[in-house]
Write an enzyme that holds these catalytic residues in place. Structure first.
Site, PDB file in Angstrom:
ATOM      1  N   CYS A 154      42.448  40.274  45.569  1.00 53.63           N
ATOM      2  CA  CYS A 154      42.182  41.669  45.928  1.00 53.63           C
ATOM      3  C   CYS A 154      43.011  42.314  44.886  1.00 53.63           C
ATOM      4  O   CYS A 154      44.243  42.156  44.967  1.00 53.63           O
ATOM      5  CB  CYS A 154      42.655  41.889  47.351  1.00 53.63           C
ATOM      6  SG  CYS A 154      42.063  43.493  48.029  1.00 53.63           S
ATOM      7  N   GLN A 155      42.424  43.252  44.014  1.00 57.28           N
ATOM      8  CA  GLN A 155      43.399  43.977  43.042  1.00 57.28           C
ATOM      9  C   GLN A 155      42.692  45.586  43.077  1.00 57.28           C
ATOM     10  O   GLN A 155      41.497  46.036  43.403  1.00 57.28           O
ATOM     11  CB  GLN A 155      43.132  43.362  41.667  1.00 57.28           C
ATOM     12  CG  GLN A 155      43.495  42.388  41.212  1.00 57.28           C
ATOM     13  CD  GLN A 155      42.826  42.068  39.898  1.00 57.28           C
ATOM     14  OE1 GLN A 155      41.776  41.952  39.647  1.00 57.28           O
ATOM     15  NE2 GLN A 155      43.673  41.710  38.928  1.00 57.28           N
TER      16      GLN A 155
END
Ligand SMILES: C[S@@+](CC[C@H](N)C(=O)[O-])C[C@H]1O[C@@H](n2cnc3c(N)ncnc32)[C@H](O)[C@@H]1O
Length: 389
Positions: A72-73
């Site tokens: 998750c970025q």
């Protein structure tokens, strides 16, 4: 034979699930040497390609199913369009690249619960918009590991996609768009809402999303339909932490004297939060400080964060942390799955993984077209909601 490719493979949670369903993993990738060591030790040298996915895209073979537990970025706010951000340049965008290039029949992605609320919903809207414009029907659902026979409160978002051309009517029968829910799960919806499931032109524009996406929904092109479902009709009976603990645990897992001293200053709580038994903590809330967990509930979410590996449990008269084998069991892996690496390293690898029983449930839904009537107890309700057009 059906084939699958596993991106961000870690220790192969999706591969274990696919194996059990007779689906052959033809290619997998991860950048982490320790995860790759485990992967090779369990599944052999064949299909794993170690390294940065950005440099490996050209090596990916054709496949029927793509799986990915993508990291998750944050998305870049440059390139904002229609109130939605641009996923280009992120690891998620590689998933989109592979889907665009290979057009697998279906895909399954997994991520943390907060994906639904990050950046006031913009993050998930960006993901939905990028996937839904690829001619897949997207369905997501928030699920919990404890519904799949695991003694852990682990909420995860599963996102599936099925190629729209595979949804066309076959032999005069309409193929239903929903896969991750049963009619029982949908029984909280009104008749009008049920009608909308099959009518994408009635759905909302993705850019008009709220700050928090509901726990289930569908998306196609630039539109989505969603609802907060209360039921998970297929949930298995809850398994308690005490049922998965090892019998003989060496003293290396016990608390140190200084930790025991601090626990002496804790306040008793004796309550359950999300099924997790909290015996005591040091003020400030259920999870903070020197929390001591009991074993009559389920375990809190296992993570890759090292501090979580030292969480304290009262087991009989002993205060100790969980063992690597208990981590494996709480995630639904074989006890020795990560034995190729040190005990210390096993914690974060398990903490990062997708629980194979959860992955197996979702992949099983993709294999079938429409609902499997066998899993629906109330046949009349099924007929009423989803009579073939
Ligand atoms: C959430 S974990 C997925 C775990 C996996 N589903 C499993 O069952 O173990 C994300 C994985 O992405 C990998 N990763 C991060 N950046 C990467 C990159 N640039 N290329 C390939 N893999 C990467 C990490 O090493 C990590 O194993």
């Amino acid at each position: 034979m059906r084939t699958t490719v596993e991106l961000f493979a870690g220790i192969g949670g999706f591969q274990l699930a696919a194996d059990r369903l007779g689906i052959k993993t033809v290619w997998a990738n991860d950048i982490c040497p320790k995860a790759c060591k485990v992967y090779r030790s369990r599944f052999g040298n064949g299909e794993l390609s170690e390294g940065d996915i950005g440099e490996k895209l050209g090596d990916i073979p054709p496949h029927d199913l793509l799986t990915a537990g993508f990291p998750c970025q944050p998305f870049s706010s440059a390139g904002k369009k229609r109130g939605i951000k641009d996923p280009r340049g992120t690891l998620f965008s590689y998933v989109v690249d592979v889907l665009r290039q290979h057009r697998p029949k279906c895909f399954l992605l997994e991520n943390v619960k907060r994906l639904l609320t990050m950046e006031r919903g913009v993050h998930f809207a960006t993901i939905l918009a990028a996937l839904a414009e690829l001619d897949y029907l997207i369905e997501w659902r928030l699920v919990n590991a404890l519904h799949f026979g695991l003694a852990q409160n682990r909420k995860r978002v599963l996102i599936t996609g099925v190629r729209v051309d595979l949804l066309k009517p076959e032999n005069g029968h309409r193929v239903l768009p929903v896969r991750l829910v049963t009619p029982e799960d949908l029984s909280c919806l009104s008749r009008t809402q049920l009608g909308w499931i099959d009518s994408p032109h009635e759905w909302k524009d993705i850019s008009k999303h709220g700050a928090k996406f509901p726990n289930w929904g569908l998306a196609r092109d630039s539109r989505f339909f969603s609802a907060n479902l209360r039921e998970f009709a297929e949930a298995q009976p809850t398994v308690m932490l005490r049922e998965v603990l090892q019998d003989k645990v060496p003293s290396q897992f016990d608390f140190t004297e200084s930790t025991l001293e601090r626990i002496g200053n804790s306040t008793e709580r004796n309550k359950f939060v999300d099924g997790v038994e909290i015996l005591s903590n040091q003020g400030g809330g259920a999870r903070m400080g020197y929390t001591v967990f009991g074993i009559s509930g389920v375990a809190p979410t296992l993570t890759s964060t090292a501090s979580r590996h030292y969480e304290r449990y009262k087991v009989g008269n002993r205060y100790r942390r969980l063992t690597n084998v208990e981590y494996a069991r709480l995630q639904g892996f074989p006890d020795d799955h990560c034995s190729a690496v040190s005990v210390y390293d096993q914690y974060s690898l398990y903490g990062n993984a997708v629980p194979p029983p959860m992955a197996k449930w979702a992949i099983g839904r993709l294999k079938t077209k429409g609902f499997s009537v066998r899993q629906v107890p109330n046949k009349e309700r099924q007929k009423e909601l989803f009579a073939d057009a």
